[in-house]
Write a protein that holds these residues in place. Structure first.
Motif, short mmCIF file in Angstrom:
data_model
loop_
_atom_site.label_atom_id
_atom_site.label_comp_id
_atom_site.label_asym_id
_atom_site.label_seq_id
_atom_site.Cartn_x
_atom_site.Cartn_y
_atom_site.Cartn_z
N LEU A 1 0.86 -1.17 0.00
CA LEU A 1 0.00 0.00 0.00
C LEU A 1 0.90 1.22 0.00
CD1 LEU A 1 -3.13 0.72 2.02
CD2 LEU A 1 -1.20 2.25 2.31
N LEU A 2 0.64 2.15 -0.89
CA LEU A 2 1.40 3.40 -0.95
C LEU A 2 0.44 4.56 -0.71
CD1 LEU A 2 2.51 1.35 -3.37
CD2 LEU A 2 4.25 3.11 -3.42
N MET A 3 0.85 5.52 0.10
CA MET A 3 0.00 6.64 0.48
C MET A 3 0.79 7.93 0.26
SD MET A 3 -2.07 6.90 4.02
CE MET A 3 -1.56 8.30 4.97
N PHE A 4 0.21 8.88 -0.48
CA PHE A 4 0.92 10.12 -0.80
C PHE A 4 -0.06 11.23 -1.13
CE2 PHE A 4 -0.02 7.93 -4.66
CZ PHE A 4 -0.27 8.91 -5.60
N ARG A 5 0.41 12.46 -1.02
CA ARG A 5 -0.38 13.62 -1.44
C ARG A 5 -0.09 13.88 -2.91
NH1 ARG A 5 -2.54 17.46 2.24
NH2 ARG A 5 -2.26 16.81 4.38
N THR A 6 -0.97 14.62 -3.56
CA THR A 6 -0.81 14.91 -4.99
C THR A 6 0.54 15.56 -5.29
OG1 THR A 6 -3.20 15.15 -5.22
CG2 THR A 6 -1.84 16.12 -6.96
N ARG A 7 0.97 16.46 -4.45
CA ARG A 7 2.25 17.14 -4.68
C ARG A 7 3.44 16.19 -4.60
NH1 ARG A 7 0.80 19.61 0.53
NH2 ARG A 7 1.97 18.53 2.15
N SER A 8 3.25 15.02 -3.99
CA SER A 8 4.33 14.03 -3.86
C SER A 8 4.22 12.90 -4.89
CB SER A 8 4.33 13.43 -2.45
OG SER A 8 4.67 14.40 -1.49
N LYS A 9 3.50 13.15 -5.98
CA LYS A 9 3.35 12.13 -7.03
C LYS A 9 4.70 11.65 -7.56
CE LYS A 9 0.97 9.95 -10.45
NZ LYS A 9 1.94 9.12 -11.05
N PRO A 10 5.70 12.53 -7.77
CA PRO A 10 7.00 12.04 -8.21
C PRO A 10 7.65 11.06 -7.20
CG PRO A 10 6.85 14.39 -8.61
CD PRO A 10 5.66 14.01 -7.79
N ALA A 11 7.43 11.31 -5.92
CA ALA A 11 7.95 10.39 -4.90
C ALA A 11 7.21 9.06 -4.98
CB ALA A 11 7.79 11.00 -3.51
N PHE A 12 5.92 9.10 -5.24
CA PHE A 12 5.15 7.86 -5.42
C PHE A 12 5.69 7.08 -6.61
CE2 PHE A 12 1.93 6.01 -8.20
CZ PHE A 12 1.58 4.90 -7.45
N ASP A 13 5.92 7.78 -7.73
CA ASP A 13 6.43 7.11 -8.93
C ASP A 13 7.76 6.41 -8.65
OD1 ASP A 13 4.23 7.95 -10.41
OD2 ASP A 13 5.25 9.75 -11.15
N ALA A 14 8.65 7.11 -7.92
CA ALA A 14 9.95 6.52 -7.58
C ALA A 14 9.77 5.31 -6.67
CB ALA A 14 10.83 7.57 -6.89
N ALA A 15 8.88 5.40 -5.68
CA ALA A 15 8.65 4.30 -4.77
C ALA A 15 8.02 3.11 -5.51
CB ALA A 15 7.76 4.74 -3.61
N ALA A 16 7.11 3.39 -6.42
CA ALA A 16 6.45 2.30 -7.15
C ALA A 16 7.46 1.54 -8.01
CB ALA A 16 5.33 2.87 -8.00
N THR A 17 8.44 2.26 -8.59
CA THR A 17 9.46 1.56 -9.38
C THR A 17 10.44 0.80 -8.51
OG1 THR A 17 10.93 3.49 -9.47
CG2 THR A 17 9.35 3.24 -11.28
N CYS A 18 10.48 1.15 -7.23
CA CYS A 18 11.39 0.48 -6.30
C CYS A 18 10.76 -0.74 -5.62
CB CYS A 18 11.86 1.45 -5.21
SG CYS A 18 13.54 1.99 -5.43
N LEU A 19 9.49 -0.98 -5.81
CA LEU A 19 8.89 -2.15 -5.18
C LEU A 19 9.63 -3.40 -5.66
CD1 LEU A 19 5.09 -1.33 -5.36
CD2 LEU A 19 6.52 -1.47 -3.31
N ARG A 20 10.10 -4.18 -4.72
CA ARG A 20 10.90 -5.36 -5.04
C ARG A 20 10.33 -6.58 -4.34
NH1 ARG A 20 12.70 -2.58 -8.66
NH2 ARG A 20 14.77 -1.72 -8.73
N GLY A 21 10.42 -7.69 -5.01
CA GLY A 21 9.94 -8.95 -4.43
C GLY A 21 11.10 -9.79 -3.93
N LEU A 22 10.78 -11.03 -3.66
CA LEU A 22 11.79 -11.96 -3.17
C LEU A 22 12.82 -12.22 -4.26
CD1 LEU A 22 9.34 -14.51 -1.53
CD2 LEU A 22 10.71 -12.80 -0.37
N SER A 23 14.07 -12.31 -3.88
CA SER A 23 15.14 -12.60 -4.84
C SER A 23 15.05 -14.04 -5.28
CB SER A 23 16.50 -12.36 -4.21
OG SER A 23 16.62 -11.03 -3.81
N LYS A 24 15.15 -14.26 -6.57
CA LYS A 24 15.14 -15.64 -7.10
C LYS A 24 16.57 -16.10 -7.24
CE LYS A 24 10.75 -15.30 -8.95
NZ LYS A 24 9.68 -16.07 -9.32
N LYS A 25 16.86 -17.24 -6.64
CA LYS A 25 18.25 -17.73 -6.69
C LYS A 25 18.36 -18.89 -7.65
CE LYS A 25 19.36 -16.21 -2.11
NZ LYS A 25 19.84 -16.51 -0.82
#
Length: 135
Positions: A111-135
């Motif tokens: 879940l990501l929560m942000f104000r409209t003025r922080s949309k660029p921060a949301f975009d950066a966080a959304a691209t940083c979402l990472r899952g479990l590393s596959k070995k």
């Protein structure tokens, strides 16, 4: 007789649904640690959710050990991680309020929560979402 068969069917559903949800959640779930690592690498300051206002306080209170906030020159975004997409949706229902100044966005179990003025921060966080590393 019908009553007993309906109860048996309900019991089977109750037993099989959580197992299916758990197995799919572990293979596609985003993780708090990997996402934090990515955000820090991008220059964001990652801290526990601060009580900036009542909305962020609610995020902190509802997801104490599974949430953090990321601050950068782009803005501030709060992130919370649940065990499954279903749990994240429930958290979103609890977080959302009428005329909320924050956007609440779900991405799988995050879940990501942000104000409209922080949309660029949301975009950066959304691209940083990472899952479990596959070995």
């Amino acid at each position: 007789m019908r009553k007993g068969s309906a109860a048996a069917l309900a019991g089977v559903c109750a037993l099989t649904l959580p197992a299916a949800a758990t197995s799919s959640a572990t293979s596609t779930a985003y993780t708090l640690t990997a996402t934090k690592r990515c955000l820090v690498a991008k220059g964001a300051r990652v801290t526990p959710v601060q009580s900036i206002d009542l909305r962020f306080k609610a995020l902190h209170d509802l997801a104490q050990r599974n949430s953090f906030q990321a601050r950068s020159s782009l803005g501030t975004v709060g992130l919370a991680f649940a065990r499954s997409s279903r749990d994240a949706a429930l958290l979103a229902e609890l977080i959302r309020v009428p005329r909320d100044p924050y956007h609440v966005v779900l991405r799988r179990n995050a879940l990501l929560m942000f104000r409209t003025r922080s949309k660029p921060a949301f975009d950066a966080a959304a691209t940083c979402l990472r899952g479990l590393s596959k070995k």
